[in-house]
Design an enzyme around this catalytic site. Sequence first.
Site, PDB file in Angstrom:
ATOM      1  N   CYS A 116      59.596  60.608 -13.042  1.00  0.00           N
ATOM      2  CA  CYS A 116      60.373  61.788 -13.394  1.00  0.00           C
ATOM      3  C   CYS A 116      61.656  61.796 -12.548  1.00  0.00           C
ATOM      4  CB  CYS A 116      59.549  63.042 -13.126  1.00  0.00           C
ATOM      5  SG  CYS A 116      59.325  63.398 -11.360  1.00  0.00           S
TER       6      CYS A 116
ATOM      7  N   GLU B 211      53.922  58.792  -7.067  1.00  0.00           N
ATOM      8  CA  GLU B 211      55.018  58.053  -6.423  1.00  0.00           C
ATOM      9  C   GLU B 211      55.367  58.638  -5.062  1.00  0.00           C
ATOM     10  OE1 GLU B 211      56.289  58.359 -10.861  1.00  0.00           O
ATOM     11  OE2 GLU B 211      55.028  59.479  -9.467  1.00  0.00           O
TER      12      GLU B 211
ATOM     13  N   CYS C 101      60.931  61.799  -8.722  1.00  0.00           N
ATOM     14  CA  CYS C 101      60.402  60.538  -8.214  1.00  0.00           C
ATOM     15  C   CYS C 101      61.437  59.416  -8.283  1.00  0.00           C
ATOM     16  CB  CYS C 101      59.124  60.170  -8.962  1.00  0.00           C
ATOM     17  SG  CYS C 101      57.781  61.339  -8.614  1.00  0.00           S
TER      18      CYS C 101
ATOM     19  N   HIS D 191      53.157  64.144  -6.755  1.00  0.00           N
ATOM     20  CA  HIS D 191      53.162  63.046  -7.720  1.00  0.00           C
ATOM     21  C   HIS D 191      52.710  61.758  -7.037  1.00  0.00           C
ATOM     22  CE1 HIS D 191      56.192  64.873 -10.792  1.00  0.00           C
ATOM     23  NE2 HIS D 191      55.447  65.823 -10.226  1.00  0.00           N
TER      24      HIS D 191
END
Length: 153
Positions: free
Chosen positions: A84, A56, A87, A54
Amino acid sequence: MLFDEEMMLLAIEEAKKAAALGEIPVGAIITDENGEVIAKGYNVRETENSPTGHAEICAIEAAAKRLGSRRLSGCTLYVTLEPCPMCAGAVMNAGLKRLVYGAFDENGGACASVVCLFEHKFPYKPLVRSRVLEAECSALMTDFFEKLRIKDI
């Protein structure tokens, strides 16, 4: 233009890099306590076959390497989409001072949409600002998924 908006524009540029690879267009920027950009990231889940790829996570790992510390206590994360659970957990574990995001994630957001992990009894919680350039960040997602639907027809 305000500083948060300027940084979100940089995160949007990162998200466009993800889209160019066929990835869901999410981009992230991390600044230090002086406002200097110290890390960038964008989604690479499909490209790298990585469930943790991801934007992040990529940015947090890059910032930690640059600073030589897992603690990012004076830093701010700017991300185009609400984090999410994974993260949001990484935000807390890194000790980021602030989290600034653009669009809400009604399907998986862990800062407001589905759940707010920061409301629970974790030892650390960042300051959160949402809806920064929300329309622009939402448009990235809408455009990406519309193009996917057209391809499938």
